[in-house]
Design an enzyme around this catalytic site. Structure first.
Site, mmCIF file in Angstrom:
data_model
loop_
_atom_site.group_PDB
_atom_site.id
_atom_site.type_symbol
_atom_site.label_atom_id
_atom_site.label_comp_id
_atom_site.label_asym_id
_atom_site.label_seq_id
_atom_site.Cartn_x
_atom_site.Cartn_y
_atom_site.Cartn_z
ATOM 1 N N LYS A 41 0.646 -0.824 0.243
ATOM 2 C CA LYS A 41 -0.116 0.172 0.131
ATOM 3 C C LYS A 41 1.214 1.099 0.262
ATOM 4 O O LYS A 41 0.476 2.526 -0.194
ATOM 5 C CB LYS A 41 -1.459 0.067 1.317
ATOM 6 C CG LYS A 41 -0.707 -0.261 2.214
ATOM 7 C CD LYS A 41 -1.665 -0.407 4.030
ATOM 8 C CE LYS A 41 -0.712 -0.238 4.791
ATOM 9 N NZ LYS A 41 -1.480 -0.655 5.968
ATOM 10 N N ARG A 75 -8.248 -0.891 16.535
ATOM 11 C CA ARG A 75 -8.911 -0.426 15.437
ATOM 12 C C ARG A 75 -9.573 -1.390 14.146
ATOM 13 O O ARG A 75 -10.649 -1.310 15.334
ATOM 14 C CB ARG A 75 -7.159 -0.116 13.685
ATOM 15 C CG ARG A 75 -7.769 0.917 12.793
ATOM 16 C CD ARG A 75 -6.554 0.699 12.068
ATOM 17 N NE ARG A 75 -6.039 -0.721 11.322
ATOM 18 C CZ ARG A 75 -5.036 -0.523 10.234
ATOM 19 N NH1 ARG A 75 -5.043 0.492 10.024
ATOM 20 N NH2 ARG A 75 -4.712 -1.444 9.741
HETATM 21 C C1 LIG Z 1 -0.649 -2.058 6.445
HETATM 22 C C2 LIG Z 1 -1.137 -3.059 7.124
HETATM 23 C C3 LIG Z 1 0.053 -3.690 7.370
HETATM 24 C C4 LIG Z 1 1.019 -4.110 6.572
HETATM 25 O O1 LIG Z 1 1.725 -3.542 7.937
HETATM 26 P P1 LIG Z 1 3.242 -2.767 8.110
HETATM 27 O O2 LIG Z 1 3.952 -1.931 9.295
HETATM 28 O O3 LIG Z 1 3.687 -1.616 6.639
HETATM 29 O O4 LIG Z 1 4.219 -4.051 8.146
HETATM 30 C C5 LIG Z 1 -0.517 -5.520 7.501
HETATM 31 N N1 LIG Z 1 -2.037 -5.645 8.072
HETATM 32 C C6 LIG Z 1 -3.116 -4.295 7.798
HETATM 33 C C7 LIG Z 1 -4.291 -5.095 8.604
HETATM 34 C C8 LIG Z 1 -2.403 -3.115 7.626
HETATM 35 O O5 LIG Z 1 -3.207 -2.239 7.211
#
Ligand SMILES: *Cc1c(COP(=O)(O)O)cnc(C)c1O
Length: 355
Positions: A36, A131
């Site tokens: 992302k 969250r």
């Molecule tokens: C953004 C996200 C991740 C990846 O997180 P990082 O800290 O970049 O490794 C994994 N799972 C969810 C649900 C996320 O929103």
């Protein structure tokens, strides 16, 4: 070469992914690479797959759709629960998705049925970061609901910590996830393929000898991209932290009084009045053609000998002891938030380097 530009070193990204995949495989953990922050850039996604990640995750279905249209055949995971208005797209373009709302699961099942597809469901449990996710006591009912819908496949359960309140994965919350997996399997007589322990914030816990228990999957973004864990921003041993650099160009260099003149109100991006600036006399100031629209200036590490004084929509203001000149390029190291914004800005050229 045009500026501003984000230089992306694919060899370093390959090294980061291959290293983490190998390390985690030793603990029985597979990796979904989360793209992302780089908008699922195809060169990066291909690099990750070549390095051995098992699937590609993203929070935006538009990104996964773009990858699928570009010929991606690897499994994909939508890591944010779908909007009700997008369930058709989710079923069409993602292999699996993360869930916490029965209504969405039902709508997804109906869409999958209409499209004659079977879609994977990963149920997210809330374990303290507040969250996304179900409360643990609601897990069994929603798992039963998922199992009752023939167009869906219950692929597993997962949790996400660290992102909202910075809650760290630890022995207690990780053991809780394992226990939930065991209990759900026993109650329902099923076997869960994935127990997804979290994101890059889980790496310090594992590195400190945390027992994976039932956890056999992580969704990693920041660690792969920037070689850091998100909770303390510490470099992860053996990984590159400089796979990305942001190059900006100086458009003005002058010596100016450091102290503003005139009555001061709010600035473009500060909601409170700036504190009075100390008088440091005449200073060399450089302006770069780069701004808040392109980058999070607070999350940018300047080159040695240069400091960032401020930023507005399209100017980044720096000071330096050494002489600067108009047309000179300066190279900054972005953190996660700076990277996310630079990748998103249409004004920042993206330049992949390899070999
Ligand atoms: C953004 C996200 C991740 C990846 O997180 P990082 O800290 O970049 O490794 C994994 N799972 C969810 C649900 C996320 O929103």
């Amino acid at each position: 070469m045009s500026a501003p530009r984000l230089e992306i070193d694919l060899d370093r990204l390959h090294h980061n992914a291959a290293t983490l995949v190998r390390r985690l495989a030793g603990q029985g953990i597979a990796v979904t690479a989360v793209g992302k922050a780089c908008l699922g850039r195809p060169e990066i996604v291909r690099t990750w797959l070549a390095a051995g990640v098992t699937s590609i995750g993203d929070s935006r279905i538009e990104t996964l759709e773009g990858l699928a249209r570009g010929g991606l055949t690897a499994p994909t995971l939508l890591i944010r629960t779908p909007m009700l208005s997008q369930v058709e797209q989710v079923v069409a373009h993602a292999t699996s998705s993360c869930h916490s709302e029965p209504l969405v699961i039902q709508a997804l099942a109906a869409a999958a049925q209409r499209q004659h597809r079977r879609h994977g469901v990963l149920l997210m449990v809330e374990l303290g970061d507040r969250r996304e996710g179900l409360l643990p006591r609601d897990l069994e009912a929603i798992a039963r609901l998922t199992l009752s819908l023939p167009s869906l496949r219950l692929v597993g359960i997962g949790t996400n910590l660290g992102c909202q309140h910075g809650v760290a994965p630890d022995a207690a919350n990780m053991a809780e996830l394992s226990a939930l997996a065991d209990a759900l399997e026993a109650r329902l007589g099923i076997r869960l393929e994935l127990v997804s322990g979290g994101n890059s914030a889980n790496l310090p816990w594992l590195a400190q000898g945390g027992a994976p228990g039932r956890i056999n999957h992580l969704r990693l973004g920041e660690a792969l991209l920037l070689g850091r864990e998100p909770l303390a921003r510490c470099p992860i041993p053996g990984l590159h932290t400089d796979a990305f650099s942001l190059v900006g160009e100086l458009i003005e260099v002058k010596r100016k009084p450091s102290r503003p003149r005139g009555e001061q109100g709010l600035t473009s991006f500060l909601a409170t009045a700036a504190p009075p600036a100390p008088d440091r006399g005449l200073r060399q100031r450089g302006l770069l053609a780069l701004g808040v629209q392109d980058v999070d200036p607070a999350d940018l590490e300047p080159p040695a000998g240069v400091s960032i004084v401020g930023a507005s929509s399209d100017h980044l203001v720096v000071e330096a002891e050494r002489p600067l000149r108009v047309g000179e390029e300066l190279r900054f190291q972005p953190g996660y938030s700076a990277l996310l914004r630079a990748m998103t800005s249409p004004f920042v050229h993206k330049h992949c380097l390899k070999g």
